[in-house]
Design an enzyme around this catalytic site. Structure first.
Site: not given
Length: 194
Positions: A51, A55, A96, A116, A128, A130, A151, A156
Site C-alpha cells: 500500500i 509521494c 501522509r 516531519t 498521519d 491517511r 510495510t 497500516k
C-alpha cells in the site's frame, strides 16, 4: 463509500508486465481520489501487497528527503518476482494525507528545523491523516482475504486487519544523509518498524 472502477489495462514496466485498474473514490466534501492498482496476471492465495501513498517528490523526482521512491521501486521489483503474485495499491494521499500544497509548506518548515511530524502539526494536521477504507473495497473486488504486506508502518497493519489477514514483511531501503533524521522521526514518533 462511493467509488467506481475503471476497465483493466495492460501495464508493461521496467520491473515486469502488470495489469492495472483505477478506483475513483468520491470522498467527503466533494473530494475525488483516483487510486491506482497495479497487479500481476495471477494473484495467489496470499499475494504480496504494497500500500503506497503518493509521494510526487520521491516517486517521480527522486527526492532524497524521504524513502518513498526507493520503497516504490523495491516493492514493484519484489511483486514482479513473487511466486504468489501481488499488487501495489497506489493511494492518492500525498504527504501522509495532507496534499501536495501542504506537503511543500511542511517541507519549508522542515528547512527551518521542524521534523516531519512537527511540520504537519504546525500546519494544523496530525502526523498521519491517511485513510485505508478504499483498500477494503479493493480487496473485495479482487477476492483477497490474506496478504503478505510490504510495510514498516504498524498503523497500516492495524488499518487493514478488518479486510484481510495480514502478515508483515519489512521493506528496507538504504538511508542517505538527507533522510536519516526523517527515518528516525518515523521510527520514534510514528512507530515505524525500521
Amino acid at each position: 463509500m462511493k467509488y467506481e472502477i475503471s476497465e483493466q489495462a495492460k501495464l508493461p514496466t521496467r520491473f515486469g508486465n502488470f495489469f492495472t485498474k483505477s478506483f475513483r473514490e468520491y470522498g467527503k466534501n466533494n473530494t475525488l481520489f483516483e487510486h491506482l492498482v497495479v497487479f500481476t496476471h495471477t494473484l495467489g492465495e496470499t499475494p504480496l501487497v504494497r500500500i503506497h501513498s503518493e509521494c510526487l517528490t520521491g516517486d517521480v523526482f527522486g527526492s532524497k528527503k524521504c524513502d518513498c521512491g526507493n520503497e516504490l521501486a523495491l516493492a514493484m521489483e519484489q511483486i514482479a518476482h513473487n511466486t504468489e503474485g501481488g499488487m501495489l495499491i497506489y493511494l492518492r494521499q500525498e504527504g501522509r494525507g495532507i496534499g501536495l500544497f501542504n506537503k511543500i509548506n511542511a517541507y519549508a518548515l522542515q528547512d527551518k528545523g521542524y521534523d516531519t511530524v512537527e511540520a504537519n502539526q504546525q500546519l494544523g494536521f496530525a502526523g498521519d491523516m491517511r485513510s485505508y477504507e478504499i483498500v477494503g473495497e479493493i480487496f473485495k473486488h479482487f477476492h483477497i482475504t490474506h496478504i503478505n504486506l510490504l510495510t514498516n508502518n504498524p498503523r497500516k497493519i492495524d488499518a487493514l486487519a478488518p479486510y484481510a489477514k495480514v502478515v508483515r514483511h519489512s521493506i528496507i531501503t538504504p538511508s542517505n544523509p538527507h533522510n536519516q533524521a526523517y527515518l528516525e522521526v518515523k521510527k520514534q514518533k510514528l512507530g515505524h518498524l525500521l
